[in-house]
Scaffold this motif. Structure first.
Motif, short mmCIF file in Angstrom:
data_model
loop_
_atom_site.label_atom_id
_atom_site.label_comp_id
_atom_site.label_asym_id
_atom_site.label_seq_id
_atom_site.Cartn_x
_atom_site.Cartn_y
_atom_site.Cartn_z
N TYR A 2 19.75 25.14 14.49
CA TYR A 2 18.83 23.97 13.80
C TYR A 2 18.89 22.89 15.04
O TYR A 2 19.94 22.42 15.43
CB TYR A 2 19.83 23.16 12.74
CG TYR A 2 19.16 22.27 12.33
CD1 TYR A 2 18.30 22.35 11.06
CD2 TYR A 2 19.27 20.96 12.76
CE1 TYR A 2 17.72 21.23 10.44
CE2 TYR A 2 18.70 19.78 12.01
CZ TYR A 2 17.95 20.05 10.96
OH TYR A 2 17.22 19.03 10.38
N CYS A 3 17.54 22.56 15.58
CA CYS A 3 17.51 21.72 16.58
C CYS A 3 16.25 20.98 16.37
O CYS A 3 14.99 21.42 16.15
CB CYS A 3 17.57 21.85 17.96
SG CYS A 3 17.29 20.73 19.34
N SER A 4 16.27 19.49 16.03
CA SER A 4 15.01 18.58 15.51
C SER A 4 15.07 17.37 16.69
O SER A 4 14.56 16.67 16.27
CB SER A 4 15.17 18.20 14.25
OG SER A 4 16.28 17.39 14.17
N GLN A 5 15.67 17.57 17.71
CA GLN A 5 15.79 16.23 18.70
C GLN A 5 14.66 15.95 19.32
O GLN A 5 14.54 14.76 19.84
CB GLN A 5 16.95 16.34 19.75
CG GLN A 5 16.79 17.44 20.62
CD GLN A 5 17.88 17.80 21.66
OE1 GLN A 5 19.17 17.22 21.30
NE2 GLN A 5 17.87 18.53 22.79
N CYS A 6 13.48 16.79 19.63
CA CYS A 6 12.58 16.35 20.23
C CYS A 6 10.95 16.33 19.60
O CYS A 6 11.16 16.79 18.17
CB CYS A 6 12.40 17.00 21.79
SG CYS A 6 11.35 18.65 21.38
N GLU A 7 10.11 16.04 19.95
CA GLU A 7 8.59 15.56 19.34
C GLU A 7 8.22 17.15 19.17
O GLU A 7 7.26 17.20 18.11
CB GLU A 7 7.94 14.79 20.11
CG GLU A 7 6.65 14.06 19.38
CD GLU A 7 5.55 14.97 19.53
OE1 GLU A 7 4.55 14.74 18.40
OE2 GLU A 7 5.41 15.80 20.43
N GLN A 8 8.46 18.06 20.10
CA GLN A 8 7.81 19.18 19.66
C GLN A 8 8.43 20.45 18.90
O GLN A 8 8.03 21.55 18.76
CB GLN A 8 7.34 20.09 21.23
CG GLN A 8 8.67 20.42 21.93
CD GLN A 8 8.31 21.11 23.31
OE1 GLN A 8 7.25 21.11 23.60
NE2 GLN A 8 9.47 21.56 23.98
N THR A 9 9.31 19.78 18.08
CA THR A 9 10.13 20.69 17.32
C THR A 9 9.11 21.25 16.59
O THR A 9 8.25 20.97 15.96
CB THR A 9 11.09 19.80 16.48
OG1 THR A 9 12.13 20.62 15.99
CG2 THR A 9 10.63 18.81 15.21
N ALA A 20 11.13 25.62 20.62
CA ALA A 20 9.68 25.54 21.11
C ALA A 20 9.78 25.27 22.66
O ALA A 20 8.82 25.42 23.51
CB ALA A 20 8.74 24.35 20.27
N CYS A 21 10.87 24.67 23.15
CA CYS A 21 11.11 24.34 24.44
C CYS A 21 11.57 25.41 25.49
O CYS A 21 11.73 25.31 26.54
CB CYS A 21 12.21 23.25 24.71
SG CYS A 21 13.58 23.69 23.92
N GLY A 22 11.78 26.59 24.66
CA GLY A 22 12.42 27.78 25.42
C GLY A 22 13.73 27.63 25.36
O GLY A 22 14.48 28.83 25.82
N LYS A 23 14.42 26.92 24.68
CA LYS A 23 16.03 27.18 24.41
C LYS A 23 16.31 28.16 23.44
O LYS A 23 15.83 28.17 22.38
CB LYS A 23 16.64 25.87 23.83
CG LYS A 23 18.15 25.77 23.58
CD LYS A 23 18.57 24.26 23.41
CE LYS A 23 18.30 23.60 22.12
NZ LYS A 23 19.07 22.38 21.80
N SER A 24 17.42 29.14 23.84
CA SER A 24 17.76 30.17 23.06
C SER A 24 18.73 29.70 21.96
O SER A 24 19.58 28.85 22.23
CB SER A 24 18.46 31.34 23.84
OG SER A 24 19.86 30.82 24.30
N LEU A 70 20.32 17.37 26.48
CA LEU A 70 19.00 16.74 26.35
C LEU A 70 17.93 17.77 26.49
O LEU A 70 18.04 18.86 27.18
CB LEU A 70 18.74 15.62 27.07
CG LEU A 70 17.80 14.39 27.22
CD1 LEU A 70 18.36 13.11 26.89
CD2 LEU A 70 16.77 14.56 28.28
N THR A 71 16.76 17.76 25.67
CA THR A 71 15.43 18.61 25.98
C THR A 71 15.25 18.80 27.24
O THR A 71 15.24 17.85 28.05
CB THR A 71 14.49 17.99 25.28
OG1 THR A 71 15.05 17.55 23.91
CG2 THR A 71 13.20 18.97 25.05
N ASN A 72 15.10 20.19 27.55
CA ASN A 72 14.66 20.41 28.95
C ASN A 72 15.46 20.11 30.13
O ASN A 72 15.04 20.11 31.23
CB ASN A 72 13.04 19.86 29.20
CG ASN A 72 11.95 20.46 28.32
OD1 ASN A 72 12.15 21.53 27.77
ND2 ASN A 72 10.75 19.85 28.44
FE1 SF4 Z 1 15.34 21.36 20.03
FE2 SF4 Z 1 14.08 22.52 22.13
FE3 SF4 Z 1 13.06 22.33 19.37
FE4 SF4 Z 1 12.77 20.35 20.87
S1 SF4 Z 1 11.79 22.22 21.34
S2 SF4 Z 1 13.61 20.49 18.77
S3 SF4 Z 1 14.81 20.49 22.18
S4 SF4 Z 1 14.99 23.24 20.30
#
Ligand code: SF4
Ligand code: FSO
Length: 547
Positions: A2-9, A20-24, A70-72
């Motif tokens: 569960y991650c909602s920290q950035c605008e591209q969530t 969506a950033c590539g984080k596993s 932090l994102t990315n």
């Molecule tokens: Fe989190 Fe990455 Fe999704 Fe952004 S894109 S909400 S940093 S997992």
């Protein structure tokens, strides 16, 4: 996950399956376990402070590792496993120090006592369990949950600025103490919605301190930025590219590449580095700027004929065409990439020397950067006179992050449509949508001024406050509108700083943060008149009072 920290969530809600950033999901769980442990370290640090015990290593570690989430920034599970073990060692070391003078102090079961699981898979499971516990408890009150997320994300922004400031010799115990308190207090059960709002605004206040420290670090080490023309083209020869925000990394790289026949190019948020006398004037091989904002890096890096150094965010999953040329620094990580240790850039320099470099001059254009607070306020009298004569009708601060969404074209169109008697101040990577536009000047005052990185938001705040002072009005009465774009957590902390300063009527886009609940947004719009962006035409007319 569960991650909602950035605008591209994902889906404008949260990333549940894969970032969506590539984080596993694995890295996400390890980040949650690390953040949980920082809350435990915070509890111990607060208790120790009551006995006069301050452990700077623990303070700095909290900021560096929060920054890594932090994102990315960091996608490497191994980095997080190391950080997790370090967090526990620091926590237990501090606990032992404390218990030597106050044996009666003990800590409840939870992050201050948690022991790490022995294997990677089990650590990941530990992280998942903690995340589930946090979400299920917090979701009982959606609005408080929303504010807790706002606080955590704002703390990540503070941590990023504090990390940079510390690297440049600037620290303040008030900042570290607040980070520990805010992290440790996230589980408080007896606080009202109003209390959580106050903590969120305190995040904004402490972020102002973080940005001030960073500003002192940057200007103290490298001088005040001056307006500087920067080539967008290349020069024949070996080349190395530096991205991210860390001026100290850039300085060390410039020292190590001097007289090696290598030209250093900035990418993304490193562009404003050209404005600093202590960098550009001292190191002439800091040649030009290559490429645009972070989300275009996979295309731009593939074409760059040399090594690429990622000093901070924003790293995207590297493509195979250039992955062996990417080097990471500080809290940045990607599995398998070479990490620069102790600012010894020799692996990146060797890589660039083995590459062909540029053979032509490319793009003949130039842009100007370096309109930070000293440069702008140095011409404050002329600016004020131009406003009083009616030559300048309005200022727009069009700043913030860039990103891949097509709706971000709003910002390009907005700047294109700004009337000719208005001035645009900009900062951060959102400017790459219009940074090369020739907007001319008003009586010698440029119509487009680049204040700097997102890390220079302090400069924009100081310019705003100084103008309000000069005109003898409050900031909200100035002929100035803020049209902001956000992407990651530094932008969250800056927004909280603007609220802390009482700045109203901000327009925010391209979408509102998913972690802001409808009730919290209503509260922000009632108190600060925060608005989501509309169309450029509507918003311009509303700001200029012509609608
Ligand atoms: Fe989190 Fe990455 Fe999704 Fe952004 S894109 S909400 S940093 S997992
Ligand atoms: Fe971030 Fe935004 Fe600095 Fe960008 S706050 S995304 S790379 O503007 O600029 O780090």
């Amino acid at each position: 996950m569960y991650c909602s920290q950035c605008e591209q969530t994902a889906g404008g809600e949260a990333c549940y399956q894969w970032g969506a950033c590539g984080k596993s999901p694995e890295v996400d769980a390890l980040q949650d376990l690390l953040t949980h442990l920082l809350r435990g370290l915070g509890q111990v640090a607060i208790a120790a402070r009551k006995y006069g015990i301050i452990n700077r290593q623990a303070d700095r570690f909290t900021c560096e590792t929060l920054f890594s989430t932090l994102t990315n920034v960091n996608f490497d599970p191994e980095s997080f496993v190391q950080y997790i073990h370090q967090a526990i060692a620091l926590r237990d070391g501090l606990k032992a120090q404390l218990q030597a003078v106050a044996p009666e102090v003990c800590f409840p079961e939870g992050p201050a006592t948690l022991q790490p699981a022995p294997t990677l898979d089990q650590l990941v499971q530990q992280g998942r369990d903690i995340e589930y516990g946090f979400i299920s408890k917090a979701a009982k009150n959606v609005d408080i949950f929303s504010l807790k997320l706002t606080i955590i994300y704002g703390l990540k922004g503070i941590a990023a600025y504090a990390y940079h400031a510390q690297e440049l010799g600037q620290e303040d115990d008030r900042l570290y103490a607040f980070c520990h308190e805010a992290l440790a207090g996230l589980d408080s059960v007896d606080l009202t919605l109003e209390d959580w709002v106050k903590i969120a605004l305190k995040v904004g206040e402490i972020n102002l301190l973080a940005m001030e420290l960073l500003d002192s670090g940057n200007t103290g080490n490298y001088g005040h930025p001056v307006p500087t023309r920067v080539p967008l083209g290349t020069q024949p020869g070996k080349a190395i590219l530096v991205s991210g925000h860390d001026l100290k990394d850039l300085e060390e790289l410039l020292k190590q590449t001097a007289n090696q026949g290598i030209s250093v190019y900035t990418h993304g948020e490193m562009l404003p580095a050209h404005g600093y006398p202590g960098l550009k004037q001292k190191y002439p091989h800091l040649y030009g700027h290559y490429g645009t904002a972070w989300q275009n890096q996979t295309r731009e890096f593939a074409k760059f004929p040399g090594a690429i150094v990622m000093t901070t965010n924003c790293l995207m999953p590297p493509h195979n065409t250039y992955i062996d040329r990417v080097f990471t620094c500080g809290p940045v990580g990607w599995p398998g990439l070479t990490h620069i240790e102790n600012r010894d850039f020799s692996p990146a320099i060797a890589c660039s020397l083995s590459m062909p470099g540029f053979t032509d001059n490319g793009d003949p254009r130039q842009v100007t950067t370096g309109f930070a607070r000293n440069a702008v306020l140095g011409v404050a009298d002329e600016v004020i006179a131009a406003v009083k004569r009616g030559d300048i009708r309005h200022f727009f601060l069009v700043g913030g992050c860039d990103g891949a969404k097509p709706s971000r074209n709003y910002y390009t169109e907005f700047v294109e449509k700004v009337p000719e008697d208005c001035v645009v101040l900009t900062l951060a990577c959102g400017k790459f949508r219009f940074f090369d536009k020739e907007l001319g000047d008003i009586g010698g005052i440029p119509r487009l001024m680049d204040v700097g990185q997102c890390n220079d938001a302090y400069s924009a705040v100081q310019i705003t406050l100084a103008l309000a002072n000069a005109f003898g009005v409050g900031v909200n009465e100035l002929p100035l509108s803020m049209i902001l774009s956000w992407y990651e957590q530094k932008a969250v902390s800056i927004l909280l700083t603007l609220f802390h300063l009482g700045i109203k009527n901000i327009r925010l886009g391209p979408t509102l943060p998913a972690f802001i609940s409808p009730n919290v947004f209503q509260l922000l719009s009632q108190t600060y008149n925060l608005k989501e962006i509309g169309t450029p035409e509507e918003d311009l007319a509303a700001c200029l009072g012509t609608s």
